[in-house]
Write a protein that holds these residues in place. Structure first.
Motif, mmCIF file in Angstrom:
data_model
loop_
_atom_site.group_PDB
_atom_site.id
_atom_site.type_symbol
_atom_site.label_atom_id
_atom_site.label_comp_id
_atom_site.label_asym_id
_atom_site.label_seq_id
_atom_site.Cartn_x
_atom_site.Cartn_y
_atom_site.Cartn_z
ATOM 1 N N GLY A 163 -3.982 5.743 1.026
ATOM 2 C CA GLY A 163 -2.837 5.200 1.739
ATOM 3 C C GLY A 163 -2.945 3.732 2.092
ATOM 4 N N ARG A 164 -4.165 3.220 2.293
ATOM 5 C CA ARG A 164 -4.360 1.805 2.667
ATOM 6 C C ARG A 164 -4.629 0.912 1.454
ATOM 7 N NH1 ARG A 164 -5.586 1.428 8.295
ATOM 8 N NH2 ARG A 164 -4.338 3.069 9.272
ATOM 9 N N LEU A 192 1.500 11.449 3.710
ATOM 10 C CA LEU A 192 0.228 11.070 3.086
ATOM 11 C C LEU A 192 -0.705 12.278 3.015
ATOM 12 C CD1 LEU A 192 -0.441 7.584 4.726
ATOM 13 C CD2 LEU A 192 0.149 8.029 2.330
ATOM 14 N N GLU A 204 0.908 3.546 2.244
ATOM 15 C CA GLU A 204 1.422 3.670 3.604
ATOM 16 C C GLU A 204 2.587 2.723 3.838
ATOM 17 O OE1 GLU A 204 -0.696 4.088 7.892
ATOM 18 O OE2 GLU A 204 -1.133 2.247 6.790
ATOM 19 N N GLU A 205 2.467 1.481 3.365
ATOM 20 C CA GLU A 205 3.534 0.502 3.559
ATOM 21 C C GLU A 205 4.797 0.883 2.792
ATOM 22 O OE1 GLU A 205 0.705 -3.442 4.282
ATOM 23 O OE2 GLU A 205 1.394 -2.908 2.268
ATOM 24 N N THR A 234 0.855 -1.187 0.000
ATOM 25 C CA THR A 234 0.000 0.000 0.000
ATOM 26 C C THR A 234 0.892 1.237 0.000
ATOM 27 O OG1 THR A 234 -0.061 0.201 2.416
ATOM 28 C CG2 THR A 234 -1.712 -1.244 1.368
ATOM 29 N N VAL A 255 -4.139 10.403 1.716
ATOM 30 C CA VAL A 255 -4.647 9.802 2.950
ATOM 31 C C VAL A 255 -5.653 8.701 2.638
ATOM 32 C CG1 VAL A 255 -5.945 10.211 5.064
ATOM 33 C CG2 VAL A 255 -4.216 11.872 4.331
ATOM 34 N N ARG A 267 5.842 6.402 11.875
ATOM 35 C CA ARG A 267 4.397 6.547 11.740
ATOM 36 C C ARG A 267 4.009 8.018 11.563
ATOM 37 N NH1 ARG A 267 1.430 2.152 10.324
ATOM 38 N NH2 ARG A 267 2.207 0.289 11.400
ATOM 39 N N THR A 278 5.137 9.266 8.078
ATOM 40 C CA THR A 278 4.279 8.685 7.047
ATOM 41 C C THR A 278 2.939 9.404 6.982
ATOM 42 O OG1 THR A 278 5.316 6.497 7.168
ATOM 43 C CG2 THR A 278 3.040 6.595 6.362
ATOM 44 N N GLY A 279 2.348 9.666 8.138
ATOM 45 C CA GLY A 279 1.074 10.386 8.170
ATOM 46 C C GLY A 279 1.197 11.791 7.595
#
Length: 321
Positions: free
Chosen positions: A134-135, A125, A100-101, A98, A131, A118, A121-122
């Protein structure tokens, strides 16, 4: 008391690189100021990507003195790598992960603590409007989203110098302009951007300085306006309502020439305010009425073709109209 000049983000002298018996860079000199966008233009095969690979420590130069982010490229490559980010022509995104990953993986490579990874990354995104995506697997991303994620991945380590090697190739106009705004925002935050591109409009829009690469050397450097002024061909186009006023203008103006439009003339000029005032004054003095007036100055297309001495490729023609 004199103010100290900021150190250059990149300073290269006499950079040379050959592949076998084929020289690609023949004594390249570069000086890139911090907090600016510096664009390197050149035809296909001119050495743009080779230059980026050398400056970002991916390959070694045959010779030359180079400092990147204040570090000696030959003797401090690890310090250079810690200070830069790179977005190449081809995406480094892992399609199976993803968004995010992908970012967390980069954070791990930068040895960021888990909480910091974390948080970073946030931030990225959100900054790159990813955002909601992201998943989702990167394989589902559009071209523009992939380029945004690719650039975000190069920013995980908070570099102060970013290399963007043809970052918007293949993007649609809206995605390209979104990427331009991202670049502007980065520079506003103090980041230096070293850009290679075949989109001449892109260099014109973004660059503080532009260097034109030809035959392994920089053949011209300056702002976009400075480079355009080096190329002749500026003129003012006048269109008249009838042949009476056109014929009168032909008699009183300096070096007018006919245009494709039978009711239009071209008058050589730089388009400066002073020259326009003089031109309009001559027309008014002789009571010559003009329906339309437009100023035409050489663009980066003209600069590129004049300085490289080569016709544009089909891709270059399409992307610079």
């Amino acid at each position: 008391m004199t103010t100290a000049q900021p150190r250059p983000a990149i300073a290269a002298t006499g950079l040379r690189k050959s592949y076998g018996d084929k020289p690609v860079l023949k004594g390249l000199d570069l000086n890139v100021r911090e907090g600016t966008v510096f664009s390197l233009l050149g035809a296909n095969g001119a050495g743009k990507t080779t230059t980026v690979k050398i400056l970002s420590t991916l390959i070694r130069a045959d010779s030359g003195d180079v400092r990147v982010a204040g570090h000696d490229l030959a003797h401090e490559p690890d310090a250079v790598r810690a200070a830069i980010g790179v977005t190449g022509q081809f995406s480094a995104v892992d399609n199976l992960l993803t968004g995010e990953e992908n970012l967390l993986l980069m954070a791990d490579l930068h040895h960021l603590p888990r909480d910091d990874a974390r948080r970073r990354t946030g931030q990225l995104l959100e900054q790159f409007d990813l955002v909601e995506a992201g998943r989702k697997p990167a394989a589902t991303y559009s071209g523009g989203m992939r380029r945004r994620l690719d650039l975000a991945m190069s920013l995980v380590g908070s570099p102060r110098l970013i290399f963007l090697d043809e970052p918007t190739t293949g993007l649609d106009p809206r995605s390209r302009r979104n990427m331009w705004q991202i670049v502007r925002d980065l520079v506003a935050g103090g980041v230096t951007v070293f850009l290679t591109t075949q989109y001449l409009e892109e260099a014109d829009e973004l660059s503080d300085r532009i260097a034109v690469l030809e035959g392994g050397r920089v053949v011209a450097e300056g702002t976009a306006d400075e480079l355009k002024r080096r190329i002749p061909g500026g003129h003012v186009r006048l269109r008249f309502g009838d042949h009476r006023h056109l014929d009168a203008a032909m008699r009183v103006l300096d070096q007018p020439s006919r245009d494709n439009d039978p009711l239009a003339l071209r008058v050589p000029g730089s388009g400066s305010l002073r020259s326009l005032k003089h031109l309009i004054g001559r027309l008014d003095d002789h009571r010559i009425e003009v329906e339309e007036l437009s100023v035409h100055t050489p663009d980066l297309d003209d600069v590129f073709l004049a300085l490289t001495g080569k016709p544009a490729t089909e891709n270059e023609k399409a992307t610079t109209r």
